[in-house]
Design a protein around this motif. Structure first.
Motif, mmCIF file in Angstrom:
data_model
loop_
_atom_site.group_PDB
_atom_site.id
_atom_site.type_symbol
_atom_site.label_atom_id
_atom_site.label_comp_id
_atom_site.label_asym_id
_atom_site.label_seq_id
_atom_site.Cartn_x
_atom_site.Cartn_y
_atom_site.Cartn_z
ATOM 1 N N MET A 239 0.856 -1.170 0.000
ATOM 2 C CA MET A 239 0.000 0.000 0.000
ATOM 3 C C MET A 239 0.898 1.228 0.000
ATOM 4 N N GLU A 240 0.500 2.213 -0.775
ATOM 5 C CA GLU A 240 1.278 3.436 -0.864
ATOM 6 C C GLU A 240 0.368 4.647 -0.809
ATOM 7 N N CYS A 241 0.952 5.771 -0.400
ATOM 8 C CA CYS A 241 0.221 7.032 -0.337
ATOM 9 C C CYS A 241 1.246 8.158 -0.390
ATOM 10 N N SER B 234 -4.326 3.572 -4.954
ATOM 11 C CA SER B 234 -5.404 3.124 -5.852
ATOM 12 C C SER B 234 -5.880 4.251 -6.768
ATOM 13 N N GLY B 235 -5.191 5.408 -6.724
ATOM 14 C CA GLY B 235 -5.468 6.478 -7.663
ATOM 15 C C GLY B 235 -6.533 7.472 -7.235
ATOM 16 N N HIS B 236 -6.786 7.591 -5.951
ATOM 17 C CA HIS B 236 -7.790 8.540 -5.449
ATOM 18 C C HIS B 236 -7.106 9.665 -4.686
ATOM 19 N N PHE B 237 -7.842 10.769 -4.530
ATOM 20 C CA PHE B 237 -7.312 11.943 -3.858
ATOM 21 C C PHE B 237 -8.197 12.323 -2.684
ATOM 22 N N VAL B 238 -7.562 12.760 -1.597
ATOM 23 C CA VAL B 238 -8.279 13.216 -0.418
ATOM 24 C C VAL B 238 -7.587 14.484 0.081
#
Length: 138
Positions: free
Chosen positions: A1-3, A19-23
């Motif tokens: 898992m990466e961020c 997973s290619g999402h932004f927060v």
């Protein structure tokens, strides 16, 4: 898992997940935030709620129970001094369905709390974690 988390401005940060999402996240007003996004600790709590609610729904569906809704309401307390870790977290589940058996919901909540929800089990290392639930007939 990466961020990846990137500073945007003032106290605002943008996280990009593996997973290619932004927060977007933002610090509290006393730290320069402008209340434009959730606080990082709020997202941590929301993630734990999402993890556990996902487990409850999945367990009930696998048991072929007619679950139609699930809401996890979380209340947390934090330490007063740094690091301000969560010290207590209470999960209240509202589970909806047709002829849902209370025992099935209780089992799903327990399995999530004790075996499957990595987020709440991890937070349980510093916090007292409690759960309850209610079943609502559709």
């Amino acid at each position: 898992m990466e961020c990846s988390v990137k500073w945007v401005d003032d106290a605002t940060f943008l996280a990009s997940t593996g997973s290619g999402h932004f927060v977007t996240m933002e610090g509290a007003a006393d730290a320069g935030g402008k209340n434009r996004a959730p606080r990082p600790m709020e997202l941590l709590l929301a993630g734990a709620g999402g993890c556990s609610a996902f487990d409850v729904v999945t367990i009930l569906k696998r048991g072929r129970h007619a679950v139609t809704g699930c809401e996890a309401q979380l209340k947390a307390e934090r330490a007063e001094t740094d690091p301000k870790v969560f010290t207590r977290i209470h999960y209240h589940f509202i589970v909806r369905g047709k002829a849902l058996k209370r025992e099935a919901v209780e089992r799903a909540v327990s399995l999530s709390a004790e075996k499957y929800c990595s987020a709440s089990i991890m937070l349980g290392k510093t916090a007292e974690v409690t759960h309850d639930f209610e079943v609502v007939e559709d």
